[in-house]
Scaffold this motif. Structure first.
Motif, PDB file in Angstrom:
ATOM      1  N   TYR A 112     -12.152  -0.401   3.909  1.00 32.18           N
ATOM      2  CA  TYR A 112     -11.244  -0.929   3.414  1.00 32.18           C
ATOM      3  C   TYR A 112     -11.290  -1.563   2.374  1.00 32.18           C
ATOM      4  CZ  TYR A 112     -10.206  -2.752   8.559  1.00 32.18           C
ATOM      5  OH  TYR A 112      -9.841  -2.402   9.821  1.00 32.18           O
ATOM      6  N   ARG A 113     -12.409  -0.410   1.823  1.00 29.71           N
ATOM      7  CA  ARG A 113     -12.976  -1.111   0.006  1.00 29.71           C
ATOM      8  C   ARG A 113     -12.767   0.778  -0.442  1.00 29.71           C
ATOM      9  NH1 ARG A 113     -10.781  -4.369   0.585  1.00 29.71           N
ATOM     10  NH2 ARG A 113     -11.094  -6.925   0.264  1.00 29.71           N
ATOM     11  N   THR A 114     -12.765   1.888   0.119  1.00 27.01           N
ATOM     12  CA  THR A 114     -12.380   2.929  -0.475  1.00 27.01           C
ATOM     13  C   THR A 114     -10.742   3.741  -0.099  1.00 27.01           C
ATOM     14  OG1 THR A 114     -13.232   4.339   0.971  1.00 27.01           O
ATOM     15  CG2 THR A 114     -14.925   3.353  -0.011  1.00 27.01           C
ATOM     16  N   MET A 115     -10.463   4.872  -1.342  1.00 30.07           N
ATOM     17  CA  MET A 115      -9.164   5.275  -0.641  1.00 30.07           C
ATOM     18  C   MET A 115     -10.010   6.318   0.330  1.00 30.07           C
ATOM     19  SD  MET A 115      -7.060   4.908  -2.593  1.00 30.07           S
ATOM     20  CE  MET A 115      -6.130   5.861  -2.408  1.00 30.07           C
ATOM     21  N   LEU A 116     -11.235   7.352   0.109  1.00 28.30           N
ATOM     22  CA  LEU A 116     -11.044   7.828   1.772  1.00 28.30           C
ATOM     23  C   LEU A 116     -10.644   7.658   3.164  1.00 28.30           C
ATOM     24  CD1 LEU A 116     -12.494  10.320   1.866  1.00 28.30           C
ATOM     25  CD2 LEU A 116     -14.761   9.492   2.562  1.00 28.30           C
ATOM     26  N   ILE A 138       1.719  13.658   0.390  1.00 24.21           N
ATOM     27  CA  ILE A 138       2.000  12.977  -0.603  1.00 24.21           C
ATOM     28  C   ILE A 138       0.511  13.068  -1.775  1.00 24.21           C
ATOM     29  CG2 ILE A 138       0.462  11.243   0.483  1.00 24.21           C
ATOM     30  CD1 ILE A 138       1.575   9.008  -1.317  1.00 24.21           C
ATOM     31  N   GLY A 139      -0.108  14.244  -0.805  1.00 26.63           N
ATOM     32  CA  GLY A 139      -1.085  14.989  -1.895  1.00 26.63           C
ATOM     33  C   GLY A 139      -2.364  14.372  -0.916  1.00 26.63           C
ATOM     34  N   GLU A 164       0.560  -0.594  -0.288  1.00 27.18           N
ATOM     35  CA  GLU A 164      -0.083  -0.100  -0.120  1.00 27.18           C
ATOM     36  C   GLU A 164       0.853   0.726  -0.331  1.00 27.18           C
ATOM     37  OE1 GLU A 164      -3.251   0.006   2.928  1.00 27.18           O
ATOM     38  OE2 GLU A 164      -4.091   1.656   1.878  1.00 27.18           O
ATOM     39  N   ALA A 211      -8.301   6.848  -7.677  1.00 21.34           N
ATOM     40  CA  ALA A 211      -9.429   6.435  -7.515  1.00 21.34           C
ATOM     41  C   ALA A 211     -10.385   6.442  -6.449  1.00 21.34           C
ATOM     42  CB  ALA A 211      -8.161   4.860  -7.187  1.00 21.34           C
ATOM     43  N   ARG A 212     -11.116   5.683  -6.769  1.00 24.57           N
ATOM     44  CA  ARG A 212     -12.404   6.564  -5.621  1.00 24.57           C
ATOM     45  C   ARG A 212     -12.546   5.065  -4.637  1.00 24.57           C
ATOM     46  NH1 ARG A 212     -15.786   9.919  -4.876  1.00 24.57           N
ATOM     47  NH2 ARG A 212     -16.047  11.955  -6.277  1.00 24.57           N
ATOM     48  N   PHE A 213     -12.473   3.874  -5.018  1.00 24.77           N
ATOM     49  CA  PHE A 213     -12.175   2.576  -4.384  1.00 24.77           C
ATOM     50  C   PHE A 213     -10.999   2.116  -4.186  1.00 24.77           C
ATOM     51  CE2 PHE A 213     -16.844   3.558  -6.533  1.00 24.77           C
ATOM     52  CZ  PHE A 213     -17.435   3.490  -5.004  1.00 24.77           C
ATOM     53  N   TYR A 214     -10.308   1.256  -2.803  1.00 28.86           N
ATOM     54  CA  TYR A 214      -9.131   0.635  -2.723  1.00 28.86           C
ATOM     55  C   TYR A 214      -9.643  -0.593  -3.443  1.00 28.86           C
ATOM     56  CZ  TYR A 214      -5.275  -1.517  -0.557  1.00 28.86           C
ATOM     57  OH  TYR A 214      -4.438  -2.564  -0.469  1.00 28.86           O
ATOM     58  N   ARG A 272      -8.197   4.441   2.968  1.00 32.33           N
ATOM     59  CA  ARG A 272      -7.240   3.961   2.686  1.00 32.33           C
ATOM     60  C   ARG A 272      -6.115   6.270   3.247  1.00 32.33           C
ATOM     61  NH1 ARG A 272      -7.054   0.419   5.372  1.00 32.33           N
ATOM     62  NH2 ARG A 272      -5.076  -0.182   4.510  1.00 32.33           N
ATOM     63  N   GLN A 273      -6.985   6.716   2.998  1.00 34.02           N
ATOM     64  CA  GLN A 273      -6.562   7.430   3.651  1.00 34.02           C
ATOM     65  C   GLN A 273      -6.486   8.456   4.769  1.00 34.02           C
ATOM     66  OE1 GLN A 273      -8.538  10.629   0.472  1.00 34.02           O
ATOM     67  NE2 GLN A 273      -7.777   9.911  -1.176  1.00 34.02           N
ATOM     68  N   GLU A 325      -1.678   5.629  -6.559  1.00 35.10           N
ATOM     69  CA  GLU A 325      -3.753   5.471  -7.004  1.00 35.10           C
ATOM     70  C   GLU A 325      -4.022   6.962  -6.643  1.00 35.10           C
ATOM     71  OE1 GLU A 325      -4.148   2.399  -8.530  1.00 35.10           O
ATOM     72  OE2 GLU A 325      -5.951   2.162  -6.573  1.00 35.10           O
ATOM     73  N   LEU A 326      -3.391   7.867  -5.607  1.00 35.62           N
ATOM     74  CA  LEU A 326      -4.031   8.328  -5.670  1.00 35.62           C
ATOM     75  C   LEU A 326      -3.442   9.113  -7.250  1.00 35.62           C
ATOM     76  CD1 LEU A 326      -5.399   9.950  -2.738  1.00 35.62           C
ATOM     77  CD2 LEU A 326      -2.743  11.072  -2.323  1.00 35.62           C
ATOM     78  N   PHE A 360       0.123   3.775  -2.945  1.00 36.96           N
ATOM     79  CA  PHE A 360      -0.532   5.219  -2.348  1.00 36.96           C
ATOM     80  C   PHE A 360      -0.689   6.687  -3.587  1.00 36.96           C
ATOM     81  CE2 PHE A 360      -3.096   5.309   1.654  1.00 36.96           C
ATOM     82  CZ  PHE A 360      -3.829   6.004   1.409  1.00 36.96           C
ATOM     83  N   GLY A 361       0.728   6.657  -4.431  1.00 34.70           N
ATOM     84  CA  GLY A 361       0.685   7.940  -4.486  1.00 34.70           C
ATOM     85  C   GLY A 361       0.034   7.550  -6.343  1.00 34.70           C
TER      86      GLY A 361
END
Lengths: 496, 328
Positions: free
Chosen positions: B189-193, B210-211, A101, A113-116, B195-196, A108-109, A105-106
């Motif tokens: 666990y399933r959204t970038m939000l 990292i922005g 991850e 991307a909205r979903f992981y 993870r952020q 994907e950012l 991370f960078g």
């Protein structure tokens, strides 16, 4: 000749902060696949140049061109989009997240991307690490990794974000010799891949061999520039400091110097075994070894921070109690820790208090404290060690690395020790301060103190020590006279 | 870290031990009615704890959630009663969630907007929310809840009768806890939000570099926690069949935090799991409910919960330090 078009070209760049000129009419250029050493002491303008590259700052005058196009403005986002990645000394990783991850991370950012997407993240991480040429457990949390691996994760993250220029701030400070070799191999691989690298460092000798060019900054100006083959550690130092800081090795030891400290059969399971050595008054003894060789544990054992299971330490014919720092200090042993920032100093407290803290008991007047006498003594030591501070009441944090080290030394010297153990005395300080610290060591020895220098910085040992002990796997395997030792020979024995 | 030194395993072990002791002291302890009682008691605490878990993961702390829940439940009841007394419960719940989110946004403005420490801000709003309610909105107990809420409190998922003729039941409100857990899991666990949120808790400085829009994420975290607080509040009122501005739910704030910390969430941020938090809630509920059933004096509850927190968080920390020292 598209390949030879500069990736970044700065022309006549000037930047001032509140009237102080940080960069003065600087030209700087780097091409794809090229490695450049950016050398300079603290305050030379190195950090400002990195900030311009990273888009954090914008110059007052001058032109920055990316891929031949002059930029009207740059932000961290546009710099990242252009493929410029800065790896800071602390790596800026997320300790709680996995290797995969952290790497992805960078990327994907940036993709928005909205979903992981776990599978995709692992895919990116796997591909990136293949490119770097290392294997690593992708699901391990980064906080469990050794420093060298954290650095690789940081490099991986830059690559995953399509970096074409990687700026590495002090890349070798936290690494052992062997890890530095491994890093250089990876850098060669990246260069062959067309990635450009800028090394920003005090300790440049190590990265000279993979670099094409060297640029030396001093007081905001480029004072030397040329092919890396034309520089060596000594000429770099001269350009960085503007003076010749040739280090010639220590003054010869007096023939009849008495034995001051005697260590016999000191052992601790899993750290060091059957360590014997003697130290004479006025002698500087080096102890070297790779990380994990037991050198740090041994240093700490002398000062009671680690309790040995067997053996004795005798100072001036009297046994020093083991495993008790307070009594070791009373007996006349001083210890300056490796990580002066976290182990040795109260960073937010004043410089004066940091020096005086070890002397509180000696200035007691009944239940009260003679504050005036305490401060006067501390000020005297600050002056004798030439600590450059605008104000002794300022917090220690406001000092440069070299001056912080002096404050720690001043504290120990104020307690008048007989033997001083210095663990990594110049880790993280710039070349000029380093030479001054070496001069202080020589001074202390000349006054009859026994000094033990623990370090894996071989040139430092050669410059300061009368004798060098080499530790491998917890045992002393070699006892070499400083005058007969060479850097290559030492490096070979360390790795044996 | 091995599974042995994880908080989850430890807490699960303590729960099991507790059940064994409970069963030995009282043969009726291991029964469906006991389980139903515990699940029911865990609904409101559970929803609040999940919210606090998200804040802890983001590196902050929230001590204002119970106060926020009480304000949301009371304001919602007043609004529904005054404007649309015949409103169904789903609409009333939406109002409560909106009120909660708005109050959460107040926390968010201070924390993300002005950059103040989370503990200080939520300590302030803990007092502020409730004081505002009692001073300017009202302090009368409303025991005649709007129809929608009364209907909701009577809707049972499971209903049954024991051999001795006593009844037991589990309200549909429990489904909300399940839903909140599922939604929060997906977000984290399933959204970038999500993870952020973890990234910010791991290192705020790295996140900035990292922005990651750190302030935006922090703001959203507090709005989310506020919304969950509003939901927990209105469920609490419906189940208790009373909207009380002086509700004793306020005293549960420390239990909520205790549950999350017992579940292994680190106060420094970046770590924490829903499983751990739910186990922590289960343990707290078990201790506070069962000690009464087993006839153990009330005052022992505080001692038991205190010991659990010290052991439950101290033991893994001590173990981690030992392994670290061995590695060094």
């Amino acid at each position: 000749m598209a390949d030879d078009a500069p990736l970044v070209e700065m022309t006549g760049v000037t930047k001032t902060y509140a009237g102080i000129t940080a960069l003065d009419d600087v030209d700087f250029l780097i091409r794809p696949g090229e490695a450049v050493c950016l050398a300079g002491e603290n305050g030379s303008g190195k950090s400002t140049l990195i900030k311009l590259l990273a888009g954090v700052e914008w110059p007052d005058r001058g032109v920055i061109a990316l891929d031949g196009l002059a930029q009207a403005a740059m932000t961290p986002t546009t710099a990242a989009a252009a493929g410029i990645a800065v790896i800071f000394q602390d790596f800026s990783l997320f300790p709680n997240l996995s290797v995969a991850e952290n790497i992805a991370f960078g990327a994907e950012l940036a993709e928005g991307a909205r979903f992981y997407r776990g599978r995709r993240v692992r895919e990116i991480a796997k591909r990136t690490l293949e490119r770097v040429g290392v294997l690593m457990d992708l699901s391990a949390p980064v906080e469990t990794l050794p420093v060298a691996h954290k650095q690789l994760v940081a490099i991986g993250r830059a690559l995953a974000s399509n970096a074409r220029l990687i700026v590495m701030d002090e890349p070798t400070t936290a690494l052992t010799e062997r890890e530095v070799r491994a890093l250089l191999g990876i850098i060669r691989r990246l260069k062959a891949d067309g990635v450009a690298v800028i090394f920003v460092s005090h300790k440049l000798a190590e990265v000279l061999e993979v670099s094409e060019r060297v640029v030396v900054l001093r007081n905001g100006r480029v004072v030397a520039e040329g092919p890396a083959s034309g520089f060596d550690a000594r000429s770099l130092t001269r350009h960085m400091t503007g003076r010749d800081l040739a280090e010639t090795g220590p003054a010869p030891l007096l023939a009849g110097a008495p034995v001051l400290l005697k260590v016999e059969g000191l052992s601790k399971a899993g750290a060091f075994h059957g360590v014997d050595f003697t130290l004479r008054g006025g002698e500087v003894l080096g102890i070297s070894g790779l990380l994990g060789s037991g050198r740090t544990a041994l240093a700490k054992a002398l000062f009671g921070l680690v309790t040995p299971e067997a053996g004795r330490v005798v100072l001036d014919g009297r046994d020093v109690p083991l495993g008790d720092p307070l009594r070791a200090a009373e007996a006349g042993i001083g210890y300056v820790p490796e990580d002066r920032l976290t182990e040795g100093l109260f960073l937010t407290q004043s410089i004066l208090r940091n020096v005086a803290v070890g002397r509180v008991a000696s200035h007691a007047r009944g239940p009260f404290l003679d504050l005036g006498g305490l401060a006067a003594e501390a000020r005297d030591w600050l002056a004798r060690l030439r600590v450059k501070a605008p104000d002794a009441e300022a917090p220690v944090r406001s000092l440069s690395g070299g001056n912080q080290q002096r404050v720690v030394l001043a504290r120990w010297l104020a307690r008048a020790p007989r033997v001083l153990v210095l663990n990594g005395p110049s880790v993280g300080v710039d070349v000029g301060s380093k030479a001054e610290i070496h001069a202080i060591i020589a001074d202390l020895a000349a006054q009859g103190l026994g000094v033990i220098v623990i370090s894996d910085d071989l040139p430092e040992l050669l410059a300061t020590c009368h004798r060098i002990l080499v530790m491998v796997e917890g045992r002393i395997v070699e006892d070499i006279a400083g005058a007969e030792a060479t850097e290559e020979g030492l490096a070979r024995r360390l790795a044996s | 870290m091995s599974w042995l030194s994880r908080n989850e395993t430890l807490v699960a072990g303590v729960i099991l031990a507790f059940c064994v002791v409970g069963a030995a002291l009282d043969p009726n302890f291991l029964s469906i009615p006991t389980l139903m009682d515990l699940l029911r008691a865990g609904i409101v605490l559970g929803i609040l704890a999940v919210g606090v878990l998200v804040v802890l993961i983001s590196g902050g702390i929230d001590v204002s959630t119970t106060s926020l829940a009480i304000v949301a439940l009371y304001v919602t009841t007043l609004l529904v009663q005054g404007l649309a007394p015949e409103m169904g419960w789903p609409a009333a719940f939406l109002v409560a969630v909106a009120v909660g989110a708005a109050l959460g946004a107040v926390n968010g403005v201070f924390i993300a907007g002005l950059g103040l420490p989370t503990l200080i801000v939520t300590l302030g709003t803990l007092s502020l929310f409730r004081g505002f309610l009692l001073t300017f909105v009202g302090d009368d107990l409303i025991s005649n809840l709007p129809r929608g809420l009364r209907d909701f409190s009577r809707a049972m998922m499971i209903r049954g009768e024991n051999a001795d003729g006593s009844f037991y039941s589990l309200p549909w409100a429990f489904a909300f806890l399940v839903g909140v857990v599922a939604l929060t899991w997906a977000l984290l666990y399933r959204t970038m939000l999500g993870r952020q949120v973890f990234a910010i808790g791991g290192s705020m400085e790295s996140a900035r570099r990292i922005g990651i829009p750190v302030r935006r994420v922090q703001f959203l975290v507090f709005v989310y926690v506020g919304a969950l607080g509003g939901l927990a509040g209105i469920i609490h009122a419906a189940l208790a069949r009373v909207a009380n501005p002086q509700d004793l739910l306020l005293n549960q704030q420390l239990s909520v935090l205790a549950a999350v910390v017992l579940g292994g969430a680190r106060l420094e941020g970046g770590t924490g799991t829903l499983t751990g938090t739910l186990l922590g809630v289960a343990l707290i509920v078990l201790v506070s409910n069962s000690l009464i059933v087993l006839g153990i004096p009330n005052t022992f509850q505080s001692i038991a919960i205190g010991l659990l927190i010290l052991l439950g968080t101290g033991l893994p920390a001590w173990q981690a330090r030992r392994t670290q020292r061995r590695a060094a």
